[in-house]
Write a protein that holds these residues in place. Structure first.
Motif, PDB file in Angstrom:
ATOM      1  N   TYR A 226      51.651 -16.772 -39.669  1.00  7.03           N
ATOM      2  CA  TYR A 226      52.013 -15.552 -41.036  1.00  7.03           C
ATOM      3  C   TYR A 226      50.763 -16.896 -42.439  1.00  7.03           C
ATOM      4  O   TYR A 226      52.297 -17.421 -42.849  1.00  7.03           O
ATOM      5  CB  TYR A 226      53.249 -15.020 -40.949  1.00  7.03           C
ATOM      6  CG  TYR A 226      52.640 -14.210 -42.812  1.00  7.03           C
ATOM      7  CD1 TYR A 226      52.483 -12.344 -42.632  1.00  7.03           C
ATOM      8  CD2 TYR A 226      52.975 -14.399 -43.655  1.00  7.03           C
ATOM      9  CE1 TYR A 226      52.396 -12.446 -43.290  1.00  7.03           C
ATOM     10  CE2 TYR A 226      53.805 -13.786 -45.201  1.00  7.03           C
ATOM     11  CZ  TYR A 226      52.910 -12.060 -44.590  1.00  7.03           C
ATOM     12  OH  TYR A 226      53.241 -11.891 -45.965  1.00  7.03           O
TER      13      TYR A 226
ATOM     14  N   GLU B 211      60.955 -11.436 -34.197  1.00  4.44           N
ATOM     15  CA  GLU B 211      61.558 -12.024 -33.124  1.00  4.44           C
ATOM     16  C   GLU B 211      61.979 -10.519 -31.587  1.00  4.44           C
ATOM     17  O   GLU B 211      62.544 -11.243 -30.776  1.00  4.44           O
ATOM     18  CB  GLU B 211      63.175 -12.322 -33.917  1.00  4.44           C
ATOM     19  CG  GLU B 211      63.730 -13.484 -34.507  1.00  4.44           C
ATOM     20  CD  GLU B 211      62.978 -13.391 -36.057  1.00  4.44           C
ATOM     21  OE1 GLU B 211      63.025 -12.113 -36.298  1.00  4.44           O
ATOM     22  OE2 GLU B 211      63.328 -13.981 -36.653  1.00  4.44           O
TER      23      GLU B 211
ATOM     24  N   LYS C 223      53.279  -8.906 -41.056  1.00  2.00           N
ATOM     25  CA  LYS C 223      54.201  -9.461 -41.812  1.00  2.00           C
ATOM     26  C   LYS C 223      55.249 -10.201 -40.520  1.00  2.00           C
ATOM     27  O   LYS C 223      55.474 -10.041 -39.472  1.00  2.00           O
ATOM     28  CB  LYS C 223      55.119  -8.401 -42.024  1.00  2.00           C
ATOM     29  CG  LYS C 223      55.783  -7.149 -41.859  1.00  2.00           C
ATOM     30  CD  LYS C 223      56.263  -6.374 -41.793  1.00  2.00           C
ATOM     31  CE  LYS C 223      56.609  -5.323 -40.700  1.00  2.00           C
ATOM     32  NZ  LYS C 223      57.555  -4.261 -41.141  1.00  2.00           N
ATOM     33  N   LYS C 224      56.646 -11.175 -41.412  1.00  2.00           N
ATOM     34  CA  LYS C 224      57.686 -11.457 -40.262  1.00  2.00           C
ATOM     35  C   LYS C 224      58.753 -10.518 -40.400  1.00  2.00           C
ATOM     36  O   LYS C 224      58.959 -11.169 -38.972  1.00  2.00           O
ATOM     37  CB  LYS C 224      57.661 -12.934 -41.312  1.00  2.00           C
ATOM     38  CG  LYS C 224      57.476 -14.126 -41.869  1.00  2.00           C
ATOM     39  CD  LYS C 224      58.250 -15.066 -42.690  1.00  2.00           C
ATOM     40  CE  LYS C 224      57.154 -15.820 -43.743  1.00  2.00           C
ATOM     41  NZ  LYS C 224      57.924 -16.964 -44.327  1.00  2.00           N
ATOM     42  N   GLU C 225      58.394  -9.946 -40.759  1.00  2.00           N
ATOM     43  CA  GLU C 225      59.720  -9.335 -40.432  1.00  2.00           C
ATOM     44  C   GLU C 225      59.894  -8.511 -39.010  1.00  2.00           C
ATOM     45  O   GLU C 225      58.665  -7.496 -39.252  1.00  2.00           O
ATOM     46  CB  GLU C 225      60.354  -8.057 -41.189  1.00  2.00           C
ATOM     47  CG  GLU C 225      60.957  -8.570 -42.753  1.00  2.00           C
ATOM     48  CD  GLU C 225      59.447  -9.290 -43.696  1.00  2.00           C
ATOM     49  OE1 GLU C 225      58.945  -8.958 -43.426  1.00  2.00           O
ATOM     50  OE2 GLU C 225      60.120 -10.197 -44.629  1.00  2.00           O
ATOM     51  N   GLY C 226      60.591  -8.326 -38.125  1.00  2.00           N
ATOM     52  CA  GLY C 226      60.595  -7.728 -37.360  1.00  2.00           C
ATOM     53  C   GLY C 226      59.938  -8.747 -35.351  1.00  2.00           C
ATOM     54  O   GLY C 226      59.860  -8.673 -34.417  1.00  2.00           O
TER      55      GLY C 226
ATOM     56  N   VAL D 263      53.639  -5.163 -37.190  1.00  2.00           N
ATOM     57  CA  VAL D 263      54.186  -6.346 -37.307  1.00  2.00           C
ATOM     58  C   VAL D 263      52.687  -7.271 -36.742  1.00  2.00           C
ATOM     59  O   VAL D 263      52.804  -8.303 -37.415  1.00  2.00           O
ATOM     60  CB  VAL D 263      54.933  -6.886 -36.213  1.00  2.00           C
ATOM     61  CG1 VAL D 263      55.190  -8.390 -36.177  1.00  2.00           C
ATOM     62  CG2 VAL D 263      56.666  -6.629 -37.090  1.00  2.00           C
TER      63      VAL D 263
ATOM     64  N   TRP E  53      60.417 -20.845 -40.703  1.00  2.00           N
ATOM     65  CA  TRP E  53      59.039 -20.823 -40.519  1.00  2.00           C
ATOM     66  C   TRP E  53      58.629 -22.366 -41.303  1.00  2.00           C
ATOM     67  O   TRP E  53      58.840 -23.051 -42.100  1.00  2.00           O
ATOM     68  CB  TRP E  53      58.899 -19.878 -41.055  1.00  2.00           C
ATOM     69  CG  TRP E  53      59.034 -18.705 -40.776  1.00  2.00           C
ATOM     70  CD1 TRP E  53      60.182 -17.435 -40.361  1.00  2.00           C
ATOM     71  CD2 TRP E  53      57.532 -18.061 -40.465  1.00  2.00           C
ATOM     72  NE1 TRP E  53      59.049 -16.859 -39.354  1.00  2.00           N
ATOM     73  CE2 TRP E  53      58.675 -16.608 -39.664  1.00  2.00           C
ATOM     74  CE3 TRP E  53      56.252 -18.185 -39.492  1.00  2.00           C
ATOM     75  CZ2 TRP E  53      57.208 -15.725 -38.505  1.00  2.00           C
ATOM     76  CZ3 TRP E  53      55.406 -17.514 -39.113  1.00  2.00           C
ATOM     77  CH2 TRP E  53      56.137 -16.569 -38.624  1.00  2.00           C
TER      78      TRP E  53
END
Length: 214
Positions: free
Chosen positions: A96, A76, A71-74, A37, A127
């Motif tokens: 991002y 949090e 990447k944005k996913e993960g 990430v 975002w």
């Protein structure tokens, strides 16, 4: 180096943070998440008596980190590891491309390990565009109010204390979860009378959510 809040130069740190800095607090899966990430991390500002002549009753320092993402996913889950590993109050600015997420966290010291923290609640913004974000750090009165103010901005609530903000967010999450469950039950329900009952309860929960969100 990104300076989201245009803070005074005396607060600047500008120090790189290696991705393995949190390895002792992370599982194997979380370590991989940092690699996948995060492109790079930096400690960009420190707010304290030494840098802005402000202190607080509960908060003596606020650290500001920047995280450039692959990447944005993960993100949090990454923020959760960082906040648990650092007992100080943090404001994390994740980017991002041209998008920005601001994160702050109410937490308290882990009674079993003074070098780590227990998270009460994480306040994460949506975002938004870096160039038009609405967030600001109002360096006035004391650090307790500085941190409360940014958490209020992120959450959209104006509760007078961080404890009250956390309570509101927990209640909101509980009601949202109930709404999701009811909507799923309604979609599957075949009995007309039961479906009416579920829809009445759903409307009650939506009204409750609107009351909480005001």
């Amino acid at each position: 180096m990104m300076d989201v809040f245009n803070l005074p130069s005396r607060t600047m740190i500008g120090r790189s943070i290696p991705k393995n800095a949190f390895d002792t607090q992370a599982t194997s899966q979380q370590k991989k998440l940092f690699v996948d990430v995060i492109e790079r991390m930096r400690w960009i500002n420190k707010l304290s008596f030494d840098t802005i002549n402000l202190t607080g009753d509960e908060i003596q320092e606020i650290q500001i980190f920047s995280l450039e993402l692959r990447k944005k996913e993960g993100i949090e889950a990454v923020l959760e590891v960082i906040n648990k590993a650092i007992p100080y109050h943090l404001i994390c600015c994740a980017t991002y491309g041209h998008e920005l997420l601001i994160s702050a966290c109410q937490k308290h010291t882990n009674p079993l390990n003074a070098d780590s923290a227990v998270i009460d609640w994480m306040f994460n913004s949506a975002w938004i565009s870096i160039d038009s974000h609405p967030f600001s750090l109002n360096l006035r009165t004391n650090l307790d109010l500085v941190y409360l103010d940014i958490c209020q901005q992120i959450s959209g609530s104006t509760e007078p204390t961080l404890k009250d903000l956390v309570t509101i967010e927990r209640n909101r999450k509980e009601v949202q979860s109930t709404i999701t469950k009811l909507e799923s039950q309604i979609a599957k329900c075949k009995q007309f009378n039961r479906k009416v009952e579920l829809n009445i309860e759903l409307q009650k929960q939506k009204d409750r959510l609107n009351t909480i969100s005001r």
